[in-house]
Design a protein around this motif. Structure first.
Motif, PDB file in Angstrom:
ATOM      1  N   SER A  28     -11.545 -23.640  -8.032  1.00 15.90           N
ATOM      2  CA  SER A  28     -12.141 -22.436  -8.598  1.00 15.90           C
ATOM      3  C   SER A  28     -11.464 -22.096  -9.916  1.00 15.90           C
ATOM      4  O   SER A  28     -10.312 -22.443 -10.143  1.00 15.90           O
ATOM      5  CB  SER A  28     -12.008 -21.256  -7.628  1.00 15.90           C
ATOM      6  OG  SER A  28     -10.644 -20.938  -7.439  1.00 15.90           O
ATOM      7  N   LEU A  29     -12.206 -21.444 -10.778  1.00 12.14           N
ATOM      8  CA  LEU A  29     -11.676 -20.931 -12.029  1.00 12.14           C
ATOM      9  C   LEU A  29     -11.575 -19.424 -11.908  1.00 12.14           C
ATOM     10  O   LEU A  29     -12.567 -18.754 -11.659  1.00 12.14           O
ATOM     11  CB  LEU A  29     -12.601 -21.305 -13.186  1.00 12.14           C
ATOM     12  CG  LEU A  29     -12.576 -22.769 -13.618  1.00 12.14           C
ATOM     13  CD1 LEU A  29     -13.723 -23.049 -14.563  1.00 12.14           C
ATOM     14  CD2 LEU A  29     -11.258 -23.121 -14.263  1.00 12.14           C
ATOM     15  N   SER A  30     -10.384 -18.886 -12.058  1.00 10.86           N
ATOM     16  CA  SER A  30     -10.214 -17.441 -11.969  1.00 10.86           C
ATOM     17  C   SER A  30      -9.114 -17.023 -12.928  1.00 10.86           C
ATOM     18  O   SER A  30      -8.305 -17.831 -13.354  1.00 10.86           O
ATOM     19  CB  SER A  30      -9.862 -17.015 -10.534  1.00 10.86           C
ATOM     20  OG  SER A  30      -8.649 -17.628 -10.134  1.00 10.86           O
ATOM     21  N   GLY A  31      -9.116 -15.730 -13.246  1.00 14.68           N
ATOM     22  CA  GLY A  31      -8.131 -15.226 -14.190  1.00 14.68           C
ATOM     23  C   GLY A  31      -8.499 -15.602 -15.616  1.00 14.68           C
ATOM     24  O   GLY A  31      -9.625 -15.984 -15.914  1.00 14.68           O
ATOM     25  N   ALA A  32      -7.537 -15.510 -16.532  1.00 15.21           N
ATOM     26  CA  ALA A  32      -7.798 -15.785 -17.942  1.00 15.21           C
ATOM     27  C   ALA A  32      -7.801 -17.282 -18.201  1.00 15.21           C
ATOM     28  O   ALA A  32      -6.892 -17.997 -17.783  1.00 15.21           O
ATOM     29  CB  ALA A  32      -6.746 -15.099 -18.810  1.00 15.21           C
ATOM     30  N   THR A  33      -8.834 -17.769 -18.873  1.00 13.45           N
ATOM     31  CA  THR A  33      -8.878 -19.171 -19.254  1.00 13.45           C
ATOM     32  C   THR A  33      -7.933 -19.407 -20.424  1.00 13.45           C
ATOM     33  O   THR A  33      -7.657 -18.496 -21.203  1.00 13.45           O
ATOM     34  CB  THR A  33     -10.295 -19.587 -19.664  1.00 13.45           C
ATOM     35  OG1 THR A  33     -10.684 -18.830 -20.812  1.00 13.45           O
ATOM     36  CG2 THR A  33     -11.288 -19.348 -18.542  1.00 13.45           C
ATOM     37  N   PRO A  34      -7.419 -20.634 -20.575  1.00 12.63           N
ATOM     38  CA  PRO A  34      -6.575 -20.922 -21.742  1.00 12.63           C
ATOM     39  C   PRO A  34      -7.334 -20.625 -23.028  1.00 12.63           C
ATOM     40  O   PRO A  34      -8.520 -20.945 -23.144  1.00 12.63           O
ATOM     41  CB  PRO A  34      -6.299 -22.427 -21.605  1.00 12.63           C
ATOM     42  CG  PRO A  34      -6.473 -22.712 -20.151  1.00 12.63           C
ATOM     43  CD  PRO A  34      -7.560 -21.790 -19.673  1.00 12.63           C
ATOM     44  N   PRO A  35      -6.688 -19.993 -24.010  1.00 11.62           N
ATOM     45  CA  PRO A  35      -7.391 -19.682 -25.260  1.00 11.62           C
ATOM     46  C   PRO A  35      -7.898 -20.942 -25.950  1.00 11.62           C
ATOM     47  O   PRO A  35      -7.161 -21.924 -26.096  1.00 11.62           O
ATOM     48  CB  PRO A  35      -6.323 -18.985 -26.100  1.00 11.62           C
ATOM     49  CG  PRO A  35      -5.355 -18.430 -25.093  1.00 11.62           C
ATOM     50  CD  PRO A  35      -5.326 -19.444 -23.985  1.00 11.62           C
ATOM     51  N   LEU A  36      -9.138 -20.907 -26.357  1.00 13.07           N
ATOM     52  CA  LEU A  36      -9.773 -22.021 -27.060  1.00 13.07           C
ATOM     53  C   LEU A  36      -9.925 -21.641 -28.532  1.00 13.07           C
ATOM     54  O   LEU A  36     -10.416 -20.555 -28.849  1.00 13.07           O
ATOM     55  CB  LEU A  36     -11.141 -22.309 -26.448  1.00 13.07           C
ATOM     56  CG  LEU A  36     -11.842 -23.595 -26.869  1.00 13.07           C
ATOM     57  CD1 LEU A  36     -11.055 -24.800 -26.354  1.00 13.07           C
ATOM     58  CD2 LEU A  36     -13.264 -23.629 -26.317  1.00 13.07           C
ATOM     59  N   ARG A  37      -9.495 -22.550 -29.437  1.00 21.31           N
ATOM     60  CA  ARG A  37      -9.518 -22.255 -30.875  1.00 21.31           C
ATOM     61  C   ARG A  37     -10.587 -23.087 -31.572  1.00 21.31           C
ATOM     62  O   ARG A  37     -10.652 -24.303 -31.414  1.00 21.31           O
ATOM     63  CB  ARG A  37      -8.151 -22.551 -31.490  1.00 21.31           C
ATOM     64  CG  ARG A  37      -8.082 -22.272 -32.985  1.00 21.31           C
ATOM     65  CD  ARG A  37      -6.669 -22.411 -33.533  1.00 21.31           C
ATOM     66  NE  ARG A  37      -6.144 -23.752 -33.404  1.00 21.31           N
ATOM     67  CZ  ARG A  37      -5.064 -24.092 -32.697  1.00 21.31           C
ATOM     68  NH1 ARG A  37      -4.396 -23.169 -32.028  1.00 21.31           N
ATOM     69  NH2 ARG A  37      -4.644 -25.336 -32.644  1.00 21.31           N
ATOM     70  N   LEU A  38     -11.437 -22.411 -32.350  1.00 21.48           N
ATOM     71  CA  LEU A  38     -12.439 -23.059 -33.182  1.00 21.48           C
ATOM     72  C   LEU A  38     -12.119 -22.759 -34.637  1.00 21.48           C
ATOM     73  O   LEU A  38     -11.992 -21.597 -35.018  1.00 21.48           O
ATOM     74  CB  LEU A  38     -13.850 -22.557 -32.854  1.00 21.48           C
ATOM     75  CG  LEU A  38     -14.395 -22.837 -31.452  1.00 21.48           C
ATOM     76  CD1 LEU A  38     -13.986 -21.723 -30.488  1.00 21.48           C
ATOM     77  CD2 LEU A  38     -15.922 -22.929 -31.477  1.00 21.48           C
ATOM     78  N   SER A  39     -11.985 -23.790 -35.454  1.00 23.54           N
ATOM     79  CA  SER A  39     -11.643 -23.633 -36.864  1.00 23.54           C
ATOM     80  C   SER A  39     -12.744 -24.249 -37.714  1.00 23.54           C
ATOM     81  O   SER A  39     -13.184 -25.375 -37.455  1.00 23.54           O
ATOM     82  CB  SER A  39     -10.304 -24.313 -37.160  1.00 23.54           C
ATOM     83  OG  SER A  39      -9.981 -24.242 -38.532  1.00 23.54           O
ATOM     84  N   PHE A  40     -13.195 -23.522 -38.753  1.00 25.70           N
ATOM     85  CA  PHE A  40     -14.304 -24.010 -39.569  1.00 25.70           C
ATOM     86  C   PHE A  40     -14.249 -23.350 -40.949  1.00 25.70           C
ATOM     87  O   PHE A  40     -13.660 -22.281 -41.124  1.00 25.70           O
ATOM     88  CB  PHE A  40     -15.642 -23.699 -38.900  1.00 25.70           C
ATOM     89  CG  PHE A  40     -15.775 -22.275 -38.431  1.00 25.70           C
ATOM     90  CD1 PHE A  40     -16.282 -21.284 -39.262  1.00 25.70           C
ATOM     91  CD2 PHE A  40     -15.359 -21.910 -37.158  1.00 25.70           C
ATOM     92  CE1 PHE A  40     -16.386 -19.973 -38.829  1.00 25.70           C
ATOM     93  CE2 PHE A  40     -15.457 -20.593 -36.711  1.00 25.70           C
ATOM     94  CZ  PHE A  40     -15.971 -19.620 -37.566  1.00 25.70           C
ATOM     95  N   ALA A  41     -14.876 -24.002 -41.921  1.00 21.26           N
ATOM     96  CA  ALA A  41     -14.956 -23.442 -43.265  1.00 21.26           C
ATOM     97  C   ALA A  41     -15.929 -22.273 -43.271  1.00 21.26           C
ATOM     98  O   ALA A  41     -16.971 -22.306 -42.617  1.00 21.26           O
ATOM     99  CB  ALA A  41     -15.420 -24.512 -44.252  1.00 21.26           C
ATOM    100  N   SER A  42     -15.573 -21.217 -44.026  1.00 19.35           N
ATOM    101  CA  SER A  42     -16.455 -20.060 -44.099  1.00 19.35           C
ATOM    102  C   SER A  42     -16.157 -19.255 -45.356  1.00 19.35           C
ATOM    103  O   SER A  42     -14.995 -19.077 -45.729  1.00 19.35           O
ATOM    104  CB  SER A  42     -16.287 -19.166 -42.865  1.00 19.35           C
ATOM    105  OG  SER A  42     -17.179 -18.064 -42.907  1.00 19.35           O
TER     106      SER A  42
END
Length: 345
Positions: A198-212
């Protein structure tokens, strides 16, 4: 503040324990729950870092329930680099932006009475149709990630469906503006390590990086949500920022914090001015835009204040109880005497 956090924690635990699904969903994009497992995202934090050329969005969701298919979709304006972020990122941000506690003393006959004012403020998966460009697939911690481009929203949603994603009927319609604007679609599937896990609690932070060329936080997919949407966004840049474009112009975000932070690893270099907002959308169908943040007119700092009223203790309280009537009596006698003198005069 501790009292409120304790109460909130107990209520949150009780809701999960009795099987109540809180009315929260991922406001960053399209959360696609697994109907069979009833897994739900009931909280979300987002850190947006911007250096003038590239943007990073760090996400962490709180998930309750067993999930094999639950996922979310995150559109970004340019090709994204996807990786895991520090698991302690949001603990530090919550500590920085928490209200400042100001203690006020009372002498009423109640020891240690506390009254708080909470709102004070000063890969290898099958490829889909040719109309979909599968740019990358990878596994990061509990996530399976796919970066997609497409000629149409229907082609992208077909690819998602073929590859095991739950696809709501409204997803293609809500994806269309992003596909038209040539945004990249990042599809993230929650993938427990064990089949029965099961997945519970806070998920590991996922980082998305892109030009903007601007600070943008995607929100338009939340238009398809059927429950209240709540999101807190921490923006780290070189100056304070205003929310200049709102997802729903009729709903104003609440400012949580504004100020420079020099002692946290999440905020480095000159891009260390943190501006934090939170907002809830009772009617997500009214969402028509993404968040856009632009430099504010000044870098004025802001921090909320929580007032805590505490009794000074039994000695002072006892003194007030015993001496209070005496002082009142003396004052009344003096006033009466003065009145008599005036009447004789």
């Amino acid at each position: 503040m501790k009292l409120w956090r304790m109460v909130a924690g107990v209520l949150g635990f009780a809701a999960v324990a009795v099987g109540v699904t809180p009315a929260w969903a991922c406001a960053c994009g399209g959360y696609l729950p697994d109907a069979e497992s009833r897994a739900r995202a009931y909280g979300e934090n987002a850190l947006v870092r911007y250096d003038g050329q590239r943007e990073q969005i760090v996400l962490s969701m709180a998930v309750h329930g067993v999930s094999k298919k639950a996922a979310w979709i995150m559109p970004v304006p340019a090709a994204a680099e996807v990786s895991l972020d520090d698991k302690n990122t949001f603990y530090g941000l919550e500590a920085i932006t928490a209200p400042k506690v100001v203690t006020r003393t009372t002498y009423w006959p109640f020891r240690n009475l506390k009254i708080t004012d909470r709102d004070g403020s000063v890969g290898g998966a099958p490829r889909g149709p040719a109309a979909v460009d599968v740019r990358q697939q990878m596994t990061l911690g509990p996530f399976q990630v796919a970066r997609l481009g497409g000629s149409s929203a229907s082609a992208v949603t077909n690819w998602l469906r073929v590859n095991g994603y739950v696809v709501p009927a409204t997803l293609a319609t809500n994806l269309t503006p992003y596909i038209t604007e040539k945004w990249e679609i990042v599809a993230v599937k929650l993938a427990p390590k064990e089949t029965s896990g099961s997945l519970s609690g806070a998920t590991p932070p996922l980082r998305l990086s892109f030009a903007s060329a601007r600070i943008v936080y995607p929100m338009r997919l939340s238009k398809g949500a059927t429950t209240q949407q709540t999101v807190s966004v921490y923006v780290a840049s070189d100056h304070r920022v205003d929310a200049s474009q709102l997802p729903d112009p009729s709903v104003q975000p609440k400012l949580l914090y504004a100020g420079r932070v020099t002692d946290r690893p999440e905020l480095t270099g000159s891009h260390n001015y943190l501006t934090a907002y939170t907002v809830s959308y009772a009617d997500p169908s009214r969402i028509t835009n993404d968040f856009t943040f632009t430099p504010a007119a000044n870098d004025d700092e802001f921090q909320r204040i929580t007032y805590v009223t505490e009794n000074d203790g039994w000695p002072s309280t006892l003194a007030i109880v015993l001496l209070g009537p005496l002082l009142i009596g003396v004052g009344a006698a003096l006033l009466a005497r003065r009145s008599v003198r005036k009447s004789r005069a």
